[in-house]
Write an enzyme that holds these catalytic residues in place. Structure first.
Site, PDB file in Angstrom:
ATOM      1  N   THR A 105       0.191  31.265  19.788  1.00  0.00           N
ATOM      2  CA  THR A 105      -0.461  31.012  18.213  1.00  0.00           C
ATOM      3  C   THR A 105      -0.121  29.480  17.590  1.00  0.00           C
ATOM      4  O   THR A 105      -1.202  29.031  17.104  1.00  0.00           O
ATOM      5  CB  THR A 105       0.658  31.811  17.422  1.00  0.00           C
ATOM      6  OG1 THR A 105       0.413  33.496  17.661  1.00  0.00           O
ATOM      7  CG2 THR A 105       0.316  31.794  15.887  1.00  0.00           C
TER       8      THR A 105
ATOM      9  N   ASP B  43      -6.768   3.091  -2.914  1.00  0.00           N
ATOM     10  CA  ASP B  43      -6.884   3.028  -1.387  1.00  0.00           C
ATOM     11  C   ASP B  43      -8.468   3.023  -1.167  1.00  0.00           C
ATOM     12  O   ASP B  43      -8.779   1.937  -0.153  1.00  0.00           O
ATOM     13  CB  ASP B  43      -6.301   3.904  -0.546  1.00  0.00           C
ATOM     14  CG  ASP B  43      -6.503   5.281  -0.987  1.00  0.00           C
ATOM     15  OD1 ASP B  43      -7.033   5.627  -2.246  1.00  0.00           O
ATOM     16  OD2 ASP B  43      -6.078   6.406  -0.500  1.00  0.00           O
ATOM     17  N   ARG B  44      -9.136   3.908  -1.762  1.00  0.00           N
ATOM     18  CA  ARG B  44     -10.754   3.911  -1.506  1.00  0.00           C
ATOM     19  C   ARG B  44     -11.300   2.673  -1.990  1.00  0.00           C
ATOM     20  O   ARG B  44     -12.216   2.059  -1.267  1.00  0.00           O
ATOM     21  CB  ARG B  44     -11.324   5.034  -2.006  1.00  0.00           C
ATOM     22  CG  ARG B  44     -10.760   6.461  -1.571  1.00  0.00           C
ATOM     23  CD  ARG B  44     -11.118   7.616  -2.475  1.00  0.00           C
ATOM     24  NE  ARG B  44     -12.477   7.935  -2.362  1.00  0.00           N
ATOM     25  CZ  ARG B  44     -12.978   8.713  -3.232  1.00  0.00           C
ATOM     26  NH1 ARG B  44     -12.567   9.671  -4.245  1.00  0.00           N
ATOM     27  NH2 ARG B  44     -14.201   9.068  -2.951  1.00  0.00           N
TER      28      ARG B  44
ATOM     29  N   GLU C 197       0.980  -1.065   0.266  1.00  0.00           N
ATOM     30  CA  GLU C 197      -0.019   0.014   0.005  1.00  0.00           C
ATOM     31  C   GLU C 197       0.916   1.240   0.053  1.00  0.00           C
ATOM     32  O   GLU C 197       1.520   1.457   1.040  1.00  0.00           O
ATOM     33  CB  GLU C 197      -1.005  -0.051   0.955  1.00  0.00           C
ATOM     34  CG  GLU C 197      -1.826   1.231   1.458  1.00  0.00           C
ATOM     35  CD  GLU C 197      -2.346   1.683   2.706  1.00  0.00           C
ATOM     36  OE1 GLU C 197      -2.872   2.638   2.893  1.00  0.00           O
ATOM     37  OE2 GLU C 197      -2.252   0.297   3.679  1.00  0.00           O
ATOM     38  N   ILE C 198       0.847   2.067  -1.191  1.00  0.00           N
ATOM     39  CA  ILE C 198       1.947   3.209  -1.362  1.00  0.00           C
ATOM     40  C   ILE C 198       0.953   4.553  -1.046  1.00  0.00           C
ATOM     41  O   ILE C 198       0.041   4.572  -1.852  1.00  0.00           O
ATOM     42  CB  ILE C 198       2.256   2.989  -2.623  1.00  0.00           C
ATOM     43  CG1 ILE C 198       3.197   1.809  -3.021  1.00  0.00           C
ATOM     44  CG2 ILE C 198       3.443   4.316  -2.680  1.00  0.00           C
ATOM     45  CD1 ILE C 198       3.541   1.596  -4.221  1.00  0.00           C
ATOM     46  N   GLY C 199       1.179   5.079   0.095  1.00  0.00           N
ATOM     47  CA  GLY C 199       0.487   6.212   0.157  1.00  0.00           C
ATOM     48  C   GLY C 199       1.376   7.754   0.125  1.00  0.00           C
ATOM     49  O   GLY C 199       2.476   7.550  -0.041  1.00  0.00           O
ATOM     50  N   ASN C 200       0.660   8.533   0.280  1.00  0.00           N
ATOM     51  CA  ASN C 200       1.430   9.909  -0.013  1.00  0.00           C
ATOM     52  C   ASN C 200       2.626   9.998   1.121  1.00  0.00           C
ATOM     53  O   ASN C 200       3.898  10.761   0.672  1.00  0.00           O
ATOM     54  CB  ASN C 200       0.751  11.119   0.130  1.00  0.00           C
ATOM     55  CG  ASN C 200      -0.413  11.226  -1.082  1.00  0.00           C
ATOM     56  OD1 ASN C 200       0.003  11.292  -2.345  1.00  0.00           O
ATOM     57  ND2 ASN C 200      -1.625  11.028  -0.651  1.00  0.00           N
TER      58      ASN C 200
END
Length: 264
Positions: free
Chosen positions: A189, A112-113, A13-16
């Site tokens: 902040t 992936d979806r 599984e190659i994700g960003n």
């Protein structure tokens, strides 16, 4: 011939952000590997990682590649096809699916979806499903109890939201959303950015889940809806949700395995 129930297969599984690899023997995951996707810059790096895994698991026969980074996915597909004796499957909309896909055009629905919907349909047949992935982007995908893909949503995840605040303003710093408890109100902040991004994401996800659930109930008379969540930030977001989904961090890997089995 080894039976499918005992076959050793590799799922990538190659994700960003990260690439996850899992070796399955039948339905049991026997090993996992995680690599930063940015380190897979060329053929040599991908080849080195592939060899490392296959040297540890020489009985791997088939493989599937589920990628949202085309250049890296193509390298894995090429190397595995020239190395393995079995079939190498690219997860995409041209495969046999456990649901009817209604998407325009079909090939643009992310791998992936597809895998997450496939696992959901296999896990809860005859139930309506909301599949949620909370990663670099946040995706919703909805499948009816009749196994028809109804549509989805894509919105920015935590890291994208913090990056945009930093990139599109002159003074706001780049902050990270950590595993530490995020207070509702910040007193610096950086704290205010973390609070706004994190709690905004939580309430956005909760609100959209509620709205989709109501749509399924009111418009389609879906009385039972199952919700599955995955992705790198899924546990963090789910930990403060009033009605958290079932979290499975390996859901995409398992879903890709479902699709590989269906298409051998």
């Amino acid at each position: 011939m080894v039976s499918l129930s005992m076959m050793v297969v590799l799922i990538i599984e190659i994700g960003n952000s990260v690439t996850d690899c899992a070796v399955f023997e039948g339905e049991q995951c026997i090993a996992t590997y995680t690599i930063q996707t940015e380190k897979l810059k060329g053929r040599k790096e991908v080849l080195d990682q592939t060899r490392r895994i296959l040297n540890n698991h020489p009985s791997v026969y088939h493989a599937a590649v589920c990628s949202v980074v085309p250049s890296v996915g193509e390298l894995f597909l090429s190397i595995l096809a020239s190395t393995l004796s079995g079939k190498v499957v690219e997860i995409n909309s041209s495969l046999s699916l456990p649901f009817a896909l209604d998407y325009d055009p079909p090939h643009t629905l992310g791998a992936d979806r597809l895998a997450l919907c496939a696992l959901s349909c296999r896990s809860w047949p005859d139930k309506a499903i909301i599949a949620l992935d909370i990663g670099t982007a946040i995706t919703f995908d909805v499948v009816s109890s009749r196994g028809v893909y109804l549509g989805g949503m894509i919105l920015p995840g935590l890291d994208l939201m913090t990056a945009v605040l930093h990139d599109r303003t002159a003074k706001l710093p780049l902050v990270e959303i950590t595993e530490e408890p995020i207070p509702l109100l910040g007193k610096s902040t950086a704290d205010c950015m973390q609070s706004g991004v994190f709690w905004g994401c939580v309430k956005q996800v909760e609100g959209l889940l509620s709205r989709v659930h109501r749509f399924l109930s009111d418009e389609l008379q879906e009385n039972t809806v199952r919700i599955i969540g995955t992705g790198g930030n899924s546990r963090l977001v789910a930990s403060v949700m009033e009605n958290p989904p079932v979290i499975d961090e390996q859901a995409v890997l398992k879903g890709a395995k479902v699709l590989l089995d269906m298409n051998l």
